[in-house]
Design an enzyme around this catalytic site. Structure first.
Site, PDB file in Angstrom:
ATOM      1  N   GLU A  50      53.981  13.570  26.816  1.00 22.41           N
ATOM      2  CA  GLU A  50      55.331  14.015  27.147  1.00 22.41           C
ATOM      3  C   GLU A  50      56.103  14.397  25.879  1.00 22.41           C
ATOM      4  O   GLU A  50      56.027  13.696  24.853  1.00 22.41           O
ATOM      5  CB  GLU A  50      56.037  12.863  27.866  1.00 22.41           C
ATOM      6  CG  GLU A  50      57.471  13.105  28.281  1.00 22.41           C
ATOM      7  CD  GLU A  50      58.071  11.887  28.987  1.00 22.41           C
ATOM      8  OE1 GLU A  50      59.198  11.998  29.479  1.00 22.41           O
ATOM      9  OE2 GLU A  50      57.401  10.826  29.040  1.00 22.41           O
ATOM     10  N   LYS A 121      60.167  17.606  34.980  1.00 22.93           N
ATOM     11  CA  LYS A 121      60.223  16.199  35.391  1.00 22.93           C
ATOM     12  C   LYS A 121      61.317  15.982  36.423  1.00 22.93           C
ATOM     13  O   LYS A 121      62.487  16.313  36.188  1.00 22.93           O
ATOM     14  CB  LYS A 121      60.454  15.327  34.163  1.00 22.93           C
ATOM     15  CG  LYS A 121      60.379  13.830  34.415  1.00 22.93           C
ATOM     16  CD  LYS A 121      60.478  13.072  33.094  1.00 22.93           C
ATOM     17  CE  LYS A 121      60.315  11.573  33.271  1.00 22.93           C
ATOM     18  NZ  LYS A 121      60.380  10.874  31.960  1.00 22.93           N
ATOM     19  N   CYS A 154      55.500  10.848  33.324  1.00 23.52           N
ATOM     20  CA  CYS A 154      55.961   9.489  33.069  1.00 23.52           C
ATOM     21  C   CYS A 154      56.570   8.810  34.299  1.00 23.52           C
ATOM     22  O   CYS A 154      55.852   8.407  35.213  1.00 23.52           O
ATOM     23  CB  CYS A 154      56.922   9.498  31.890  1.00 23.52           C
ATOM     24  SG  CYS A 154      57.124   7.884  31.097  1.00 23.52           S
TER      25      CYS A 154
END
Length: 292
Positions: A50, A121, A154
């Site tokens: 990330e 995200k 994540c």
């Protein structure tokens, strides 16, 4: 030919690295050196962590504005596109994205033929919400020469809907650029909570998962490493990696197994057994279901 490639054994890699905040050119160069190491092992698809081009811990909007790049026009994406072409590899990399004056924690997907797409995200963690806008592209699945690929980043892994919606659109492999941090109450003798979550997601959706974490401490924030590659069965195919070293994890997988070996016994197949009379088939989204 494309069908043959998709059903052949495929070497995939999880690239665990340590970006240095603000040193974009150096971070990208380091990522490409690790991708070259993976290519020497025959890897056709690799996942990077990330925000691996910039680092993670922003302290101001001015920092973010200075470091964020457009996709695919920015220099980081251009460098990964060139590496993908030269190495004959598909690459999924976490990147700090700028779209005019809106900023996203994103992943870019590139291959030997160039830019494929992006993922933004959806679920922001902690102070990310001060700098980034939640993703607005949903959970796209990209039909590539090596297979049907989806992405999470994540904290998205804490939401089972994320994996399920990708699986229902036909995803065979989920790529997870991540920056996992210590979880309060974690027994150091136990595997990371994040590892448990991705193993469970792989098992309950019949998906391969490649999760690439970072290591090191940045502006006081430690990261836990422990990247891994998970089979569609839910068991690790490679890793977990160490908690403190740069590593290239490699596993050979056959993505067709995510479809062909989905039946657990003569009666049960997890996606087919869903009670869509009790809950919405696509969880209330506008997605059209894929095959399953």
């Amino acid at each position: 030919m494309a069908k043959h490639v998709k059903e052949a054994a495929l070497k995939v890699a999880s690239i665990q690295m340590e970006p240095v905040f603000g040193e974009t050119a150096g971070n990208v160069a380091r990522s490409i050196a690790l991708l070259e190491e993976a290519a020497e092992k025959g890897v056709r698809l690799a996942v990077l962590p990330e925000l691996c081009n910039t680092g993670y811990v922003f302290e101001s909007r001015s920092e973010l504005r200075a470091l964020a790049e457009e996709i695919p026009a920015g220099p980081s994406t251009a460098a990964w596109i060139e590496a993908a072409r030269r190495l004959d590899m598909h690459i999924v990399a976490g990147i700090t994205e700028r779209d005019r004056e809106v900023f996203y924690n994103s992943a870019v997907i590139v291959g030997p033929s160039g830019y494929i797409g992006r993922y933004r995200k959806v679920h922001l963690w902690g102070e990310e919400a001060l700098y980034f806008t939640p993703g607005d592209l949903g959970f796209p699945v990209f039909d590539t020469p090596v297979g049907k690929i989806g992405c999470q980043i994540c904290y998205d892994c804490w939401f089972p809907e994320s994996f399920r919606l990708a699986a229902l659109q036909g995803a065979e492999l989920m790529c997870v650029p991540t920056n996992w941090v210590p979880i309060p109450g974690q027994d150091p003798k136990r595997e990371a909570m994040a590892n448990i979550l991705v193993m469970a997601a792989a098992h309950s959706n019949s998906l391969f998962i490649v999760a690439a974490d970072r290591v090191g401490t940045e502006r006081g924030q430690p990261f836990i490493g422990q990247s891994l590659i998970v089979s569609h069965t839910g068991w690790p195919a490679a890793g977990p990696a160490s908690s403190d070293r740069q590593e290239v994890l490699v596993a050979e997988v056959n993505l067709a197994d995510a479809r062909r070996k989905r039946n657990w016994n003569d009666f049960n197949q997890v996606l087919r057994d869903r009670r869509t009379d009790v809950y919405d088939r696509m969880l209330g989204t506008g997605y059209k279901p894929g095959w399953y």
